[in-house]
Scaffold this motif. Structure first.
Motif, PDB file in Angstrom:
ATOM      1  N   GLU A  99       0.829  -1.207   0.000  1.00  0.00           N
ATOM      2  CA  GLU A  99       0.000   0.000   0.000  1.00  0.00           C
ATOM      3  C   GLU A  99       0.863   1.257   0.000  1.00  0.00           C
ATOM      4  N   ALA A 100       1.944   1.241   0.763  1.00  0.00           N
ATOM      5  CA  ALA A 100       2.846   2.390   0.797  1.00  0.00           C
ATOM      6  C   ALA A 100       3.520   2.583  -0.558  1.00  0.00           C
ATOM      7  N   LYS A 101       3.889   1.499  -1.188  1.00  0.00           N
ATOM      8  CA  LYS A 101       4.517   1.563  -2.506  1.00  0.00           C
ATOM      9  C   LYS A 101       3.554   2.167  -3.527  1.00  0.00           C
ATOM     10  N   ARG A 102       2.272   1.722  -3.506  1.00  0.00           N
ATOM     11  CA  ARG A 102       1.274   2.256  -4.427  1.00  0.00           C
ATOM     12  C   ARG A 102       1.029   3.745  -4.169  1.00  0.00           C
ATOM     13  N   ALA A 103       1.004   4.132  -2.914  1.00  0.00           N
ATOM     14  CA  ALA A 103       0.786   5.542  -2.571  1.00  0.00           C
ATOM     15  C   ALA A 103       1.953   6.398  -3.072  1.00  0.00           C
ATOM     16  N   ALA A 104       3.176   5.901  -2.914  1.00  0.00           N
ATOM     17  CA  ALA A 104       4.343   6.635  -3.384  1.00  0.00           C
ATOM     18  C   ALA A 104       4.326   6.767  -4.906  1.00  0.00           C
ATOM     19  N   GLU A 105       3.934   5.688  -5.607  1.00  0.00           N
ATOM     20  CA  GLU A 105       3.848   5.734  -7.061  1.00  0.00           C
ATOM     21  C   GLU A 105       2.783   6.728  -7.513  1.00  0.00           C
ATOM     22  N   ALA A 106       1.654   6.754  -6.801  1.00  0.00           N
ATOM     23  CA  ALA A 106       0.575   7.687  -7.154  1.00  0.00           C
ATOM     24  C   ALA A 106       1.024   9.127  -6.938  1.00  0.00           C
ATOM     25  N   ALA A 107       1.748   9.379  -5.844  1.00  0.00           N
ATOM     26  CA  ALA A 107       2.238  10.734  -5.572  1.00  0.00           C
ATOM     27  C   ALA A 107       3.243  11.164  -6.632  1.00  0.00           C
ATOM     28  N   LEU A 108       4.119  10.253  -7.020  1.00  0.00           N
ATOM     29  CA  LEU A 108       5.104  10.553  -8.060  1.00  0.00           C
ATOM     30  C   LEU A 108       4.417  10.831  -9.398  1.00  0.00           C
ATOM     31  N   ARG A 109       3.404  10.025  -9.726  1.00  0.00           N
ATOM     32  CA  ARG A 109       2.659  10.223 -10.966  1.00  0.00           C
ATOM     33  C   ARG A 109       1.953  11.575 -10.966  1.00  0.00           C
ATOM     34  N   LYS A 110       1.361  11.940  -9.822  1.00  0.00           N
ATOM     35  CA  LYS A 110       0.674  13.221  -9.717  1.00  0.00           C
ATOM     36  C   LYS A 110       1.652  14.388  -9.864  1.00  0.00           C
ATOM     37  N   LYS A 111       2.834  14.240  -9.263  1.00  0.00           N
ATOM     38  CA  LYS A 111       3.853  15.285  -9.355  1.00  0.00           C
ATOM     39  C   LYS A 111       4.306  15.475 -10.794  1.00  0.00           C
ATOM     40  N   ARG A 112       4.492  14.353 -11.519  1.00  0.00           N
ATOM     41  CA  ARG A 112       4.896  14.426 -12.929  1.00  0.00           C
ATOM     42  C   ARG A 112       3.815  15.087 -13.779  1.00  0.00           C
ATOM     43  N   GLU A 113       2.547  14.741 -13.507  1.00  0.00           N
ATOM     44  CA  GLU A 113       1.451  15.337 -14.267  1.00  0.00           C
ATOM     45  C   GLU A 113       1.381  16.841 -14.019  1.00  0.00           C
ATOM     46  N   GLU A 114       1.591  17.255 -12.785  1.00  0.00           N
ATOM     47  CA  GLU A 114       1.568  18.691 -12.452  1.00  0.00           C
ATOM     48  C   GLU A 114       2.734  19.396 -13.157  1.00  0.00           C
ATOM     49  N   ALA A 115       3.892  18.769 -13.177  1.00  0.00           N
ATOM     50  CA  ALA A 115       5.050  19.381 -13.852  1.00  0.00           C
ATOM     51  C   ALA A 115       4.812  19.498 -15.350  1.00  0.00           C
ATOM     52  N   ALA A 116       4.188  18.490 -15.924  1.00  0.00           N
ATOM     53  CA  ALA A 116       3.900  18.514 -17.362  1.00  0.00           C
ATOM     54  C   ALA A 116       2.860  19.598 -17.666  1.00  0.00           C
ATOM     55  N   ALA A 117       1.872  19.745 -16.776  1.00  0.00           N
ATOM     56  CA  ALA A 117       0.840  20.767 -16.985  1.00  0.00           C
ATOM     57  C   ALA A 117       1.457  22.163 -16.847  1.00  0.00           C
ATOM     58  N   ALA A 118       2.374  22.327 -15.898  1.00  0.00           N
ATOM     59  CA  ALA A 118       3.023  23.626 -15.708  1.00  0.00           C
ATOM     60  C   ALA A 118       3.914  23.958 -16.906  1.00  0.00           C
ATOM     61  N   ALA A 119       4.572  22.950 -17.462  1.00  0.00           N
ATOM     62  CA  ALA A 119       5.442  23.171 -18.613  1.00  0.00           C
ATOM     63  C   ALA A 119       4.635  23.509 -19.847  1.00  0.00           C
ATOM     64  N   ALA A 120       3.442  22.927 -19.942  1.00  0.00           N
ATOM     65  CA  ALA A 120       2.564  23.174 -21.110  1.00  0.00           C
ATOM     66  C   ALA A 120       1.945  24.563 -21.032  1.00  0.00           C
ATOM     67  N   ALA A 121       1.794  25.071 -19.825  1.00  0.00           N
ATOM     68  CA  ALA A 121       1.134  26.384 -19.673  1.00  0.00           C
ATOM     69  C   ALA A 121       2.062  27.517 -19.862  1.00  0.00           C
TER      70      ALA A 121
END
Length: 121
Positions: A99-121
């Motif tokens: 569960e901790a591993k999945r949570a860490a992966e989800a947080a990393l995925r969310k961080k990458r998506e936010e960075a990609a959205a910021a770069a696109a804007a």
């Protein structure tokens, strides 16, 4: 009715026709000779044993699909039992680690998506 019942028995290319042409294509691709059936205006007349042969091929097809589903279900249940045994052996920590591993992966995925959205804007 014949087309819908036995379309599983033959390849997909033979079942794209409708009506008498579709029935003729279905029976010929199922290996039934022209002498063993007649097509009337509203009915199909099958020779002795033809319907039994088609039913047997249909049942074999359905049985193969049922076996495939059973294989998948049994594999899933076996993996769940293995994970439960592994978790019990680890003292319950294994499930928490996963569960901790999945949570860490989800947080990393969310961080990458936010960075990609910021770069696109």
């Amino acid at each position: 009715e014949l087309l819908s019942r036995f379309e599983l028995v033959v390849p997909k290319s033979a079942t794209n026709k409708k009506g008498a042409d579709g029935v003729r294509a279905l029976l010929s691709s199922a290996g039934v000779s022209d002498k063993e059936f007649r097509i009337g205006k509203t009915k199909v007349f099958l020779g002795v044993g033809v319907l039994d042969q088609l039913e047997q091929r249909r049942m074999e097809y359905i049985a193969s699909k049922v076996i495939s589903m059973q294989v998948l279900a049994r594999g899933y249940l076996a993996r769940r039992r293995l994970l439960a045994k592994r978790d019990a052996k680890a003292g319950g920590d294994y499930k928490k680690q996963q569960e901790a591993k999945r949570a860490a992966e989800a947080a990393l995925r969310k961080k990458r998506e936010e960075a990609a959205a910021a770069a696109a804007a």
